[in-house]
Design an enzyme around this catalytic site. Sequence first.
Site, short mmCIF file in Angstrom:
data_model
loop_
_atom_site.label_atom_id
_atom_site.label_comp_id
_atom_site.label_asym_id
_atom_site.label_seq_id
_atom_site.Cartn_x
_atom_site.Cartn_y
_atom_site.Cartn_z
N ARG A 1 -2.35 47.77 -46.78
CA ARG A 1 -2.67 48.25 -48.07
C ARG A 1 -2.17 47.07 -48.96
O ARG A 1 -2.63 47.29 -50.25
CB ARG A 1 -1.66 49.59 -48.03
CG ARG A 1 -0.32 49.24 -47.84
CD ARG A 1 0.36 50.43 -47.33
NE ARG A 1 0.17 50.86 -45.77
CZ ARG A 1 0.64 51.91 -45.42
NH1 ARG A 1 1.49 52.83 -45.93
NH2 ARG A 1 0.19 52.16 -44.19
N LYS B 1 5.05 44.25 -33.81
CA LYS B 1 4.35 45.61 -32.94
C LYS B 1 4.84 45.37 -31.61
O LYS B 1 5.23 44.17 -31.26
CB LYS B 1 2.81 45.44 -32.93
CG LYS B 1 2.15 45.94 -34.29
CD LYS B 1 0.86 45.88 -34.27
CE LYS B 1 -0.04 46.13 -35.45
NZ LYS B 1 0.29 47.68 -35.78
N1 BES Z 1 -3.75 47.65 -38.38
C1 BES Z 1 -2.73 48.55 -38.30
C2 BES Z 1 -3.40 50.16 -38.28
C3 BES Z 1 -3.91 50.26 -36.80
C4 BES Z 1 -3.43 50.84 -35.79
C5 BES Z 1 -5.51 50.06 -36.56
C6 BES Z 1 -3.92 51.15 -34.64
C7 BES Z 1 -6.17 50.37 -35.42
C8 BES Z 1 -5.43 50.72 -34.51
C9 BES Z 1 -1.96 48.79 -39.81
O1 BES Z 1 -1.73 47.49 -40.07
C10 BES Z 1 -0.65 49.25 -39.37
O2 BES Z 1 0.11 48.48 -38.53
N2 BES Z 1 -0.35 50.43 -39.71
C11 BES Z 1 1.04 50.82 -39.42
C12 BES Z 1 1.62 51.46 -40.68
C13 BES Z 1 2.97 51.83 -40.79
C14 BES Z 1 3.71 50.62 -40.44
C15 BES Z 1 3.44 52.47 -42.04
C16 BES Z 1 0.82 52.13 -38.40
O3 BES Z 1 -0.24 52.94 -38.72
O4 BES Z 1 1.71 52.18 -37.63
MN MN Z 2 -0.25 46.50 -39.63
#
Ligand code: BES
Ligand code: MN
Length: 538
Positions: free
Chosen positions: A378, A304
Amino acid sequence: MTTTAKPKAAKAKKSTKAVKSTGLKIDVQSADIIGIDTPALVVNLFRGVKKPGGATGAVDKALGGVITQLIEDGEIKGSTGETTLIHTLGKIKPSRVLVAGLGTQDKFDVQVVRRVSAEVVRFLRRKGISSAATIAHGVGIGGLDPQLSGQAIAEGAHLGLYKFGTYLTKNSDSTNEFEHLTVVESDKTRAKAIDAGIQLGSTVAKASITARNMVNEPANHMTPSRMAEAAQKVASDQGLKIEIMENAQMKNMGMGAFMGVAQGTDEPAKLIVLRYDGDPESPENNLGLIGKGITFDTGGISLKPPGGMEAMKGDMAGGASVIAAMEIIGQTKPKINVLAVIAATENMPGASAQRPGDVVRAMNGKTIEVINTDAEGRLVLADALCYAREQGITRLVDVATLTGAMVTTLGKACTGVMGNDGQLVQQTIDAGKKTGEKFWELPMFDEYKDLIKSDVADMKNSGGRQAGSISAALLLAEFVDGAAWVHLDIAGTSTSDKAAGYLVKGATGVPVRTLAQLATDLAESGAPKKSRGKTKAK
Ligand code: BES
Ligand code: MN
Ligand code: ZN
């Protein structure tokens, strides 16, 4: 390791649990409000009322009409959350009267009571007042059930006063804590009902605070092992069965999707399993609560960006809320069997971390191409859902901070709901109407399934930019094996940017109260009529 913990005290409901952040005591007194000896008496006013009646009217009269005067002068409007403090100068026993606005009568409900109760106690705390007496909001012309009013007052007060101060070495504000709230009700029968509500409200609020504390803890403290310890504590306090599974065991069970995420960190992963046997004679009368417990989400190799990454300490909010819901269920004791499964690990980009392009195999044999290691929630949930199905669970609710797309879609006002069973979806939304936690359903049309088609595996873990929350849910749907299933994406609602009503900045505790309410509601409506198919033999 399976242990059944004995409840510590027989009167578990009334025992004061280790709640760091609120030492608030709430009780009921059958008395006449004018004669009550208190630093502050809280009365209320609906918006638009020119001449207050009931308790507020009695106080107004005793004070020579000062409230009516303030209304006339436009200083009191009665809008929701409005607070007006009046010094009584010895005219009545209470030293001050606080008029709390309830908003318009047509929009009045228990959620308003929670909010007003929170705003009132925070206001008094700011003024350095540590105790107060209040009338039960809404029980008069508001037409509210006294027990529900008592419950809402307790929930609002506990949740609204919450602070996470564990790591502050000096107290930031010099003001006193607010310590004691007395609800005054002259009618004995009503007072009894209010008291029952206060007990229940305190129980559920304290459990929400258990979840808030876990989510607010930084990730170097709230590791998967510490989550397991928190679950142990809930189990021993409430007499629940608990089982904690380690990496080796999970690998043996075939949890390749979960273990793929866990291989990037040195922190041992945990599968936390809590069991409440509320209807042991009818094993089919069951509910599974599945929680995402990513104690820190760096994104893994699909790292990230640094801005705001600290918020990812809260990526275990689903797991925390499931543990906290079990804290309530262990006390309210609904007639239903509840299994909680929390998949806890960090998502780190260590030397053995999984790579984009890796293919993992979940416990049910299905394969997943890992397009993006940041779509890890997931993956861990896939195996947790399989595990719950293997345990014979036929109604599943999973809770996860699953997608950033959810925050874009619904913001922070409501939780996104998806599922494969209209009835269970509706029961969840309805439970939320009682608790004041809002839910909104998103569609799961077949057309979206193309988004997660993979060339090399049964599915891929990222569907790209379109319908991100739905494609995530569609992956989860592949692991519920015919069970009725609801998915709650709390990415937006698990934290708040600001203090508002009974929420404070930071963790909210959503959807702890709704999960517990759902267990109660399902217990009352009985086991599902039709069995939705058996667990597939391995
Ligand atoms: N934990 C994150 C989602 C999230 C984002 C929760 C902001 C709370 C606040 C999750 O694991 C994630 O990173 N999801 C990705 C999925 C994508 C890579 C398909 C996302 O939402 O960007
Ligand atoms: Mn994630
Ligand atoms: Zn995540």
